[in-house]
Design a protein around this motif. Structure first.
Motif, PDB file in Angstrom:
ATOM      1  N   LEU A 141      -5.154 -14.316 -41.044  1.00  0.00           N
ATOM      2  CA  LEU A 141      -4.646 -12.960 -40.837  1.00  0.00           C
ATOM      3  C   LEU A 141      -3.549 -12.612 -41.845  1.00  0.00           C
ATOM      4  O   LEU A 141      -3.431 -11.467 -42.274  1.00  0.00           O
ATOM      5  CB  LEU A 141      -4.104 -12.812 -39.415  1.00  0.00           C
ATOM      6  N   GLU A 159       1.756 -15.438 -34.423  1.00  0.00           N
ATOM      7  CA  GLU A 159       1.305 -15.226 -35.803  1.00  0.00           C
ATOM      8  C   GLU A 159       2.483 -15.342 -36.760  1.00  0.00           C
ATOM      9  O   GLU A 159       2.395 -15.999 -37.801  1.00  0.00           O
ATOM     10  CB  GLU A 159       0.650 -13.848 -35.909  1.00  0.00           C
ATOM     11  N   TYR A 160       3.602 -14.743 -36.405  1.00  0.00           N
ATOM     12  CA  TYR A 160       4.788 -14.797 -37.261  1.00  0.00           C
ATOM     13  C   TYR A 160       5.295 -16.229 -37.417  1.00  0.00           C
ATOM     14  O   TYR A 160       5.563 -16.690 -38.524  1.00  0.00           O
ATOM     15  CB  TYR A 160       5.905 -13.908 -36.703  1.00  0.00           C
ATOM     16  N   ALA A 176       1.899  -7.541 -35.372  1.00  0.00           N
ATOM     17  CA  ALA A 176       1.697  -8.977 -35.553  1.00  0.00           C
ATOM     18  C   ALA A 176       2.366  -9.691 -34.379  1.00  0.00           C
ATOM     19  O   ALA A 176       3.516  -9.423 -34.056  1.00  0.00           O
ATOM     20  CB  ALA A 176       2.304  -9.459 -36.865  1.00  0.00           C
ATOM     21  N   ALA A 217      -3.747 -17.700 -38.037  1.00  0.00           N
ATOM     22  CA  ALA A 217      -2.562 -16.993 -38.516  1.00  0.00           C
ATOM     23  C   ALA A 217      -2.552 -16.919 -40.042  1.00  0.00           C
ATOM     24  O   ALA A 217      -2.234 -15.873 -40.612  1.00  0.00           O
ATOM     25  CB  ALA A 217      -1.295 -17.687 -38.014  1.00  0.00           C
ATOM     26  N   ASP A 248       5.554  -4.700 -33.528  1.00  0.00           N
ATOM     27  CA  ASP A 248       5.087  -5.298 -32.274  1.00  0.00           C
ATOM     28  C   ASP A 248       6.148  -5.222 -31.184  1.00  0.00           C
ATOM     29  O   ASP A 248       5.817  -5.144 -30.007  1.00  0.00           O
ATOM     30  CB  ASP A 248       4.678  -6.754 -32.514  1.00  0.00           C
ATOM     31  N   ARG A 308       5.206  -5.742 -39.558  1.00  0.00           N
ATOM     32  CA  ARG A 308       4.266  -5.651 -38.437  1.00  0.00           C
ATOM     33  C   ARG A 308       4.821  -6.332 -37.187  1.00  0.00           C
ATOM     34  O   ARG A 308       4.578  -5.902 -36.072  1.00  0.00           O
ATOM     35  CB  ARG A 308       2.911  -6.246 -38.817  1.00  0.00           C
ATOM     36  N   ARG A 309       5.613  -7.390 -37.369  1.00  0.00           N
ATOM     37  CA  ARG A 309       6.263  -8.050 -36.229  1.00  0.00           C
ATOM     38  C   ARG A 309       7.288  -7.114 -35.600  1.00  0.00           C
ATOM     39  O   ARG A 309       7.403  -7.027 -34.377  1.00  0.00           O
ATOM     40  CB  ARG A 309       6.920  -9.360 -36.680  1.00  0.00           C
ATOM     41  N   LEU A 357       4.187  -8.891 -42.964  1.00  0.00           N
ATOM     42  CA  LEU A 357       4.143  -9.578 -41.662  1.00  0.00           C
ATOM     43  C   LEU A 357       5.409  -9.291 -40.861  1.00  0.00           C
ATOM     44  O   LEU A 357       5.335  -9.015 -39.657  1.00  0.00           O
ATOM     45  CB  LEU A 357       3.974 -11.083 -41.869  1.00  0.00           C
ATOM     46  N   ASN A 389      -4.280  -9.363 -44.155  1.00  0.00           N
ATOM     47  CA  ASN A 389      -3.329  -8.250 -44.082  1.00  0.00           C
ATOM     48  C   ASN A 389      -2.268  -8.352 -45.162  1.00  0.00           C
ATOM     49  O   ASN A 389      -1.101  -8.042 -44.929  1.00  0.00           O
ATOM     50  CB  ASN A 389      -2.665  -8.232 -42.703  1.00  0.00           C
TER      51      ASN A 389
END
Length: 161
Positions: A56, A72-73, A68, A53, A119, A115-116, A112, A60
């Motif tokens: 990444l 990962e978050y 994401a 994580a 998702d 991107r979350r 992040l 990114n």
């Protein structure tokens, strides 16, 4: 499947979008060495490790597209706590150090979070929700805890990662 240009959902296998007329390229399925074997096989989106994580997170750094995962978050949330807690102690003696760390982690944290949101199928502007006093941060927290969406306009769902 989603159109490459307009993002509208279209039937699987179409070569031209019926909404905007854009030619659709079929995605090439290939092994991606940037994801762990668990992520490539899907495995109910088990997630990434803390080390992966963090990797990444910095790969990114300013990538505001794509997706994401929830793990990962939350691993980066833990990583930021590990960074910010000692920073509070050091900042009393070296305030410039605190400012540099905060500025250095602001852009990747923002990317992040966006991107979350992608998702779970939300647009970037949902981040403005956090500006609403009291209720906004709670809503964003709920979003960050939500399970990943299936395929959407920002990429394939967890079973393909």
């Amino acid at each position: 499947m989603f159109c490459n240009r307009c993002g509208q959902e279209i039937d699987e296998g179409l070569t031209i979008c019926p909404n905007c007329g854009a030619k659709q390229e079929q995605p090439e399925v290939r092994e991606d060495p940037n994801y762990d074997a668990v992520m490539r096989k899907g495995a109910a989106h088990m997630g990434v490790s803390l080390g992966r994580a963090i990797e990444l997170f910095f790969i990114n750094y300013a990538n505001f597209t794509g997706r994401a995962s929830k793990s990962e978050y939350w691993w980066i949330f833990v990583f930021n706590l590990i960074i910010y807690l000692p920073q509070l102690i050091i900042s009393k003696h070296l305030p410039i150090f605190s400012l540099l760390i905060t500025l250095g982690l602001f852009v990747p944290q923002l990317s992040l979070e966006i991107r979350r949101l992608h998702d779970i199928g939300k647009e970037w502007y949902w981040m403005f929700m956090s500006l609403i006093p009291l209720a906004g941060p709670i809503i964003i927290l709920i979003f960050m805890c939500t399970e990943s969406d299936t395929d959407n306009r920002w990429g394939y769902g967890p079973e393909y990662r």
